[in-house]
Write a protein that holds these residues in place. Structure first.
Motif, mmCIF file in Angstrom:
data_model
loop_
_atom_site.group_PDB
_atom_site.id
_atom_site.type_symbol
_atom_site.label_atom_id
_atom_site.label_comp_id
_atom_site.label_asym_id
_atom_site.label_seq_id
_atom_site.Cartn_x
_atom_site.Cartn_y
_atom_site.Cartn_z
ATOM 1 N N ARG A 272 10.751 9.027 11.400
ATOM 2 C CA ARG A 272 9.579 9.171 10.535
ATOM 3 C C ARG A 272 9.913 8.537 9.196
ATOM 4 N N PHE A 273 9.024 7.710 8.682
ATOM 5 C CA PHE A 273 9.275 7.056 7.402
ATOM 6 C C PHE A 273 7.950 6.766 6.713
ATOM 7 N N SER A 274 8.034 6.453 5.438
ATOM 8 C CA SER A 274 6.862 6.063 4.657
ATOM 9 C C SER A 274 7.199 4.827 3.842
ATOM 10 N N ALA A 275 6.181 4.040 3.542
ATOM 11 C CA ALA A 275 6.352 2.822 2.753
ATOM 12 C C ALA A 275 5.004 2.509 2.096
ATOM 13 N N SER A 276 4.927 1.372 1.417
ATOM 14 C CA SER A 276 3.694 0.997 0.722
ATOM 15 C C SER A 276 3.432 -0.492 0.872
ATOM 16 N N SER A 277 2.167 -0.860 0.756
ATOM 17 C CA SER A 277 1.757 -2.256 0.729
ATOM 18 C C SER A 277 0.827 -2.483 -0.454
ATOM 19 N N PHE A 278 0.745 -3.748 -0.852
ATOM 20 C CA PHE A 278 -0.137 -4.152 -1.946
ATOM 21 C C PHE A 278 -1.282 -5.003 -1.421
ATOM 22 N N SER A 279 -2.398 -4.971 -2.141
ATOM 23 C CA SER A 279 -3.532 -5.848 -1.868
ATOM 24 C C SER A 279 -4.296 -6.020 -3.173
ATOM 25 N N ALA A 280 -5.414 -6.717 -3.118
ATOM 26 C CA ALA A 280 -6.225 -6.934 -4.316
ATOM 27 C C ALA A 280 -7.698 -6.896 -3.942
ATOM 28 N N LYS A 281 -8.486 -6.276 -4.786
ATOM 29 C CA LYS A 281 -9.935 -6.212 -4.593
ATOM 30 C C LYS A 281 -10.597 -6.552 -5.914
ATOM 31 N N SER A 282 -11.347 -7.660 -5.915
ATOM 32 C CA SER A 282 -11.891 -8.212 -7.155
ATOM 33 C C SER A 282 -10.721 -8.444 -8.112
ATOM 34 N N ALA A 283 -10.757 -7.840 -9.304
ATOM 35 C CA ALA A 283 -9.665 -8.055 -10.261
ATOM 36 C C ALA A 283 -8.640 -6.937 -10.230
ATOM 37 N N ASP A 284 -8.789 -5.991 -9.294
ATOM 38 C CA ASP A 284 -7.879 -4.844 -9.231
ATOM 39 C C ASP A 284 -6.713 -5.109 -8.285
ATOM 40 N N LEU A 285 -5.521 -4.777 -8.723
ATOM 41 C CA LEU A 285 -4.359 -4.759 -7.852
ATOM 42 C C LEU A 285 -4.250 -3.362 -7.259
ATOM 43 N N LEU A 286 -4.139 -3.288 -5.942
ATOM 44 C CA LEU A 286 -4.118 -2.018 -5.237
ATOM 45 C C LEU A 286 -2.778 -1.799 -4.556
ATOM 46 N N MET A 287 -2.402 -0.539 -4.452
ATOM 47 C CA MET A 287 -1.211 -0.150 -3.694
ATOM 48 C C MET A 287 -1.603 1.018 -2.807
ATOM 49 N N PHE A 288 -1.223 0.940 -1.530
ATOM 50 C CA PHE A 288 -1.573 2.035 -0.627
ATOM 51 C C PHE A 288 -0.358 2.427 0.208
ATOM 52 N N PRO A 289 -0.097 3.733 0.290
ATOM 53 C CA PRO A 289 1.029 4.227 1.082
ATOM 54 C C PRO A 289 0.634 4.424 2.541
ATOM 55 N N PHE A 290 1.622 4.378 3.409
ATOM 56 C CA PHE A 290 1.394 4.720 4.813
ATOM 57 C C PHE A 290 2.599 5.471 5.343
ATOM 58 N N GLU A 291 2.336 6.316 6.322
ATOM 59 C CA GLU A 291 3.371 7.115 6.966
ATOM 60 C C GLU A 291 3.373 6.818 8.455
ATOM 61 N N CYS A 292 4.546 6.722 9.036
ATOM 62 C CA CYS A 292 4.678 6.372 10.443
ATOM 63 C C CYS A 292 5.698 7.288 11.108
ATOM 64 N N GLU A 293 5.363 7.755 12.302
ATOM 65 C CA GLU A 293 6.314 8.448 13.155
ATOM 66 C C GLU A 293 6.275 7.781 14.512
ATOM 67 N N SER A 294 7.438 7.416 15.035
ATOM 68 C CA SER A 294 7.457 6.611 16.253
ATOM 69 C C SER A 294 8.839 6.639 16.888
ATOM 70 N N LEU A 295 8.866 6.278 18.176
ATOM 71 C CA LEU A 295 10.126 5.923 18.822
ATOM 72 C C LEU A 295 10.434 4.482 18.457
ATOM 73 N N LEU A 296 11.544 4.266 17.758
ATOM 74 C CA LEU A 296 11.906 2.933 17.279
ATOM 75 C C LEU A 296 13.064 2.377 18.088
ATOM 76 N N GLY A 297 12.979 1.099 18.434
ATOM 77 C CA GLY A 297 14.065 0.435 19.122
ATOM 78 C C GLY A 297 14.139 -1.027 18.735
ATOM 79 N N LEU A 298 15.339 -1.596 18.773
ATOM 80 C CA LEU A 298 15.527 -3.021 18.501
ATOM 81 C C LEU A 298 15.418 -3.795 19.807
ATOM 82 N N ILE A 299 14.664 -4.885 19.801
ATOM 83 C CA ILE A 299 14.459 -5.698 20.996
ATOM 84 C C ILE A 299 14.629 -7.171 20.641
#
Length: 215
Positions: free
Chosen positions: A140-167
């Motif tokens: 389980r982990f959390s992180a953030s991404s950035f975007s822009a709407k009109s002249a506003d800079l936005l930041m939004f968090p997200f949370e993920c829980e998953s079975l993770l594997g390297l392939i």
């Protein structure tokens, strides 16, 4: 269009490839207010994220996200999303109007959990061949991404829980693809997400910018 309010809760699976990207090739895709974080001299970390959200999701759709860099804005760190494609018109509208993301419609072909191809009309965007997951651990982990709407800079968090594997994987970005100029190359690392639960929260305004160009 009708789309649900944030947060969006999604369930499914995904494959994410990580790449060393030339900073000079991604710079023009990112507002000047952001500092690109180098992970190697002249290189930043880029990623391609391909997912399929199914039963139990607030909306069901496939998604392709291209993030050409990890950035820093006033001490806040996250990925900048330059290109994003889905196969659900409600997801396009919600992504644009809630998060300011440059979502576009595209078609996704998933082939027996071995290959996925994304196209927009007659334009091929990318294809990814990937291996089955042999070993995974629940994270389980959390992180953030950035975007822009009109002249506003936005930041939004997200949370993920998953079975993770390297392939192992092979990514092909076609010459006609709008993000071919990034020069992603072959993945340095590929992560597969199984039994994934993802929560994407509403964005917050963190600053302001001038005109944003995604192309």
């Amino acid at each position: 269009m009708s789309y649900p309010p944030a947060p969006w809760k999604l369930q499914g699976y995904a494959i994410q490839t990580l790449h060393l990207v030339d900073i000079e090739r991604s710079r023009h895709l990112i507002p000047a207010e952001f500092k690109i974080i180098p992970v190697w001299p002249g290189k930043t970390l880029g990623s391609v994220y391909l997912s399929c959200y199914g039963s139990g999701s607030i909306l069901e759709y496939s998604e392709l996200i291209v993030a050409p860099a990890v950035v820093n804005y006033r001490g806040k760190i996250g990925a900048w999303v330059s290109h994003i494609y889905v196969d659900n018109a409600d997801s396009v509208a919600g992504g644009q109007e809630i998060w300011g993301l440059p979502k576009e419609l595209a078609e996704f072909t998933w082939e027996q959990e071995k290959r996925v191809t994304v196209r927009r009309g007659n334009q091929l965007l990318c294809s990814l061949n990937y291996n089955q997951q042999n070993f995974a651990w629940r994270q389980r982990f959390s992180a953030s991404s950035f975007s822009a709407k009109s002249a506003d800079l936005l930041m939004f968090p997200f949370e993920c829980e998953s079975l993770l594997g390297l392939i192992g994987s092979q990514l092909e970005v076609f010459a006609e693809s709008p993000f071919s100029e990034i020069g992603l190359g072959q993945p340095t690392l590929t992560v597969r997400y199984e039994q994934m639960g993802l929560k994407v929260d509403a964005p917050q305004v963190v600053g302001h910018t001038g005109v944003v160009s995604y192309q």
